[in-house]
Design a protein around this motif. Structure first.
Motif, short mmCIF file in Angstrom:
data_model
loop_
_atom_site.label_atom_id
_atom_site.label_comp_id
_atom_site.label_asym_id
_atom_site.label_seq_id
_atom_site.Cartn_x
_atom_site.Cartn_y
_atom_site.Cartn_z
N ASN A 99 24.53 -48.94 -59.25
CA ASN A 99 25.19 -47.73 -59.74
C ASN A 99 24.40 -47.20 -60.93
O ASN A 99 24.67 -47.55 -62.08
CB ASN A 99 26.63 -48.03 -60.12
N GLY A 100 23.42 -46.34 -60.65
CA GLY A 100 22.63 -45.76 -61.72
C GLY A 100 23.19 -44.43 -62.17
O GLY A 100 24.33 -44.07 -61.86
N VAL A 101 22.40 -43.65 -62.87
CA VAL A 101 22.81 -42.34 -63.33
C VAL A 101 22.64 -41.34 -62.18
O VAL A 101 21.55 -41.18 -61.63
CB VAL A 101 21.97 -41.88 -64.54
N GLY A 102 23.72 -40.68 -61.80
CA GLY A 102 23.67 -39.71 -60.70
C GLY A 102 23.80 -40.38 -59.35
O GLY A 102 24.42 -41.45 -59.21
N TYR A 103 23.21 -39.75 -58.33
CA TYR A 103 23.33 -40.27 -56.96
C TYR A 103 22.59 -41.59 -56.80
O TYR A 103 21.55 -41.82 -57.41
CB TYR A 103 22.79 -39.24 -55.96
N ASP A 104 23.15 -42.45 -55.92
CA ASP A 104 22.61 -43.81 -55.75
C ASP A 104 21.97 -44.04 -54.38
O ASP A 104 21.11 -44.89 -54.25
CB ASP A 104 23.72 -44.83 -55.99
N PHE A 105 22.39 -43.29 -53.37
CA PHE A 105 21.76 -43.39 -52.04
C PHE A 105 22.11 -42.13 -51.27
O PHE A 105 22.98 -41.34 -51.68
CB PHE A 105 22.21 -44.65 -51.29
N ALA A 106 21.43 -41.93 -50.15
CA ALA A 106 21.68 -40.75 -49.32
C ALA A 106 21.64 -41.16 -47.85
O ALA A 106 20.87 -42.03 -47.45
CB ALA A 106 20.66 -39.66 -49.61
N VAL A 107 22.49 -40.49 -47.06
CA VAL A 107 22.58 -40.75 -45.61
C VAL A 107 22.01 -39.56 -44.85
O VAL A 107 22.33 -38.40 -45.15
CB VAL A 107 24.03 -41.01 -45.20
#
Length: 321
Positions: A99-107
């Motif tokens: 869980n970083g800053v902003g988005y963490d993964f994309a589908v």
């Protein structure tokens, strides 16, 4: 204002009120991420698909069969595996997602674009840090429920939030782990599994699926083909353990959340003995041996929270609102 202007506003107002989420790829304000983005540090390395039916109310049509589990591995390339009505895919990674800053993964899915909208097939997204307990992103749809979206109809991305499949082929839909409520059974800095579950797009209450606000999810249906349902292309990682440096507390599996906090503070730690609260003057103001701590008796302000474990003590600054 002219009578014609008033009439136009009256007609457009329901659409203006509903159009509240990010638009299609290439439009101002979009959150779409191209697969070539330098933000991606890794891609899925494992995938297990459980196929759904071609059409959920027609068993005689059988199950979907397009693609293979391996088509969901690696970088998005428009090689997909179809899930079918209600089918699912569990995706794993070489290094856990953080869980970083902003988005963490994309589908990534493979919708085709036909201006101004796309043909979208949607899926719920869930995550797990143990492969057993899964937690779903709060997905929202403002697509009207009264008329079925046809099998080849296009959809407006601004009516959809936190569903996979929102963007056209080679553009990923990003997800931020902060959108999921904190839970002791989910380690957001050690997400090992991502699960995609096809939404059954029918508005028939017998088979319909619902968003986080209780609305029927209406997407193209029926699509009685061997490639029906959500088509998984890839899952790209933005933050993971291998690339995102973690603080000492996180490396030792010590978690204190939420922060800031209002009523209840949760502590997750191995071999924890007690938790001590100190104000800015160094006075101990509270102690507890529980992992769920009621802090409503603490005044608003900043505190130093000591988590005392069997062999070590960890300290974190916590804001009480």
């Amino acid at each position: 204002m002219t009578r014609k202007s008033i009439l136009c506003l009256t007609v457009l107002m329901p659409f203006m009120l509903n159009a509240q989420f990010a638009p299609e790829a290439g439009m101002p304000g979009t959150t779409a991420m191209h697969c070539d983005s330098s933000a991606f540090v890794a891609w899925a390395t494992g995938c297990v698909v459980e196929r759904g039916l071609q059409q959920i109310d027609s068993l005689e049509l059988g199950y979907v069969s397009y693609g293979d589990d391996s088509d969901a591995l690696g970088k998005a390339d428009n090689m997909v595996v179809s899930l079918g009505d209600g089918g699912s895919a569990v995706v794993t990674f070489g290094s856990p997602i953080c869980n970083g800053v902003g988005y963490d993964f994309a589908v990534f899915e493979n919708p085709f674009h036909n201006t101004p909208h796309c043909f979208l097939e949607l899926a719920f997204v869930e995550v797990s840090s143990d492969g057993v307990n899964y937690f779903r992103f709060p997905a929202i749809t403002n697509v009207p429920e009264d008329t079925q979206v046809g099998g080849f109809d296009l959809m407006d991305a601004t009516l959809i939030h936190n569903f996979a499949g929102k963007y056209e082929v080679l553009y990923g839909t990003p997800f931020d782990l902060d959108d999921i409520e904190d839970n002791l059974l989910l380690d957001k800095n050690n997400v090992t599994h991502v699960r995609l579950i096809d939404v059954v797009g029918t508005i028939d209450p017998e088979y319909a699926t619902y968003d986080s606000e209780g609305h029927i999810v209406n997407d193209p249906w029926p699509t009685p083909f061997w490639s029906s349902g959500f088509d998984l292309d890839a899952v790209g990682v933005i933050h993971d353990v291998a690339h995102l440096g973690l603080g000492e507390n996180q490396q030792e599996k010590i978690f204190i959340y939420p922060n800031p906090v209002r009523d209840m503070l949760f502590v997750k730690a191995e071999n924890m003995q007690c938790v001590e609260f100190y104000n800015l003057t160094g006075q101990e103001v509270k102690t507890s041996t529980k992992m769920e701590i009621d802090i409503k008796d603490l005044a608003t302000g900043i505190y130093f929270v000591h988590v005392i474990c069997k062999e070590k003590t960890f300290t974190e600054r916590v804001i009480v609102r």
